[in-house]
Scaffold this active site. Sequence first.
Site, short mmCIF file in Angstrom:
data_model
loop_
_atom_site.label_atom_id
_atom_site.label_comp_id
_atom_site.label_asym_id
_atom_site.label_seq_id
_atom_site.Cartn_x
_atom_site.Cartn_y
_atom_site.Cartn_z
N HIS A 1 114.55 126.46 57.00
CA HIS A 1 114.13 125.28 58.16
C HIS A 1 112.73 124.87 57.85
O HIS A 1 111.63 125.69 57.67
CB HIS A 1 114.12 125.98 59.67
CG HIS A 1 114.22 124.93 60.52
ND1 HIS A 1 112.95 124.31 61.04
CD2 HIS A 1 115.22 124.27 61.38
CE1 HIS A 1 113.16 123.49 61.77
NE2 HIS A 1 114.31 123.25 62.17
N GLU B 1 117.57 117.44 57.04
CA GLU B 1 116.97 117.21 58.31
C GLU B 1 115.39 116.60 57.73
O GLU B 1 114.40 117.47 57.49
CB GLU B 1 116.40 118.88 59.00
CG GLU B 1 117.67 119.56 59.33
CD GLU B 1 117.20 120.42 60.39
OE1 GLU B 1 117.76 120.22 61.78
OE2 GLU B 1 116.46 121.27 60.27
#
Length: 257
Positions: free
Chosen positions: A103, A175
């Site tokens: 992430h 993302e």
Amino acid sequence: MGDQRVILISANWKMHLNNVEALSLVQQFAAHLSASPIPPGREVSIHPPFTSLATVKAAIETYRLPVVLGAQTCHFADSGAYTGEVSAGMLASLNVRYVIAGHSELRAQCGETDEVVRDKVSAIYRHAMRPILCVGETTAERNSGVAERKVRRQVASALGDRPAELVAAAVIAYEPLWAIGAGVTATPDDAAQMCTAIRNELGNLAGVDEAAMVRIQYGGSVTAESSGALLGAENVDGFLVGGASLDAEQFSTIVTG
Ligand code: PEP
């Protein structure tokens, strides 16, 4: 949208909700789902903080929720002197199915390099779970025209030189950093363009058939309003949802809409 691929919509709760609040959110979500069930062809994973994994697992079982448990990260080692860390094996013993790796918040705040991400993905596979590999570019990288090169490199670094069936089992979350938690969503065209580049890179790594099996999520300020158009974008097979997943009504709309 991928025609044969099962859509995967994942709730990344980040460092929100204590144990009691986590249970309450799952109960609210269960109430929404009993009124409006998850359509066929969609899978949902919930990624609470480590402290609420057991509670959410029990709630999923108690309410017979058609969702699976996920985690937000894990350590790359199976055990050892790593104070404060949690291993992939520990997560697998709680029936965790998906673990987020790489992430952008961990890459930026905890110095998680491509090498560490690759080792985490290996640990996730060692314990028969599936990684949700996060990749994405900054605004500066997008403006200077290197976004696609960077994202392809992140994919190749984590998944290159792996058996084709493991590549096929991966989930990628595209993302863009400029969209995460920013209230700015990529357009369906932007998402489609990068998700198609990712699938092409996967084809180079593992072959076209395996690449076609990989679910590619979009993540970055997805809301109930933006989700419908994004899900119609080419090569977008679901979402990794942060902020909006903390609101049971909104997340239910994303999941069922
Ligand atoms: C995320 O953190 O993975 C994310 C997509 O967050 P948000 O939806 O809040 O942008």
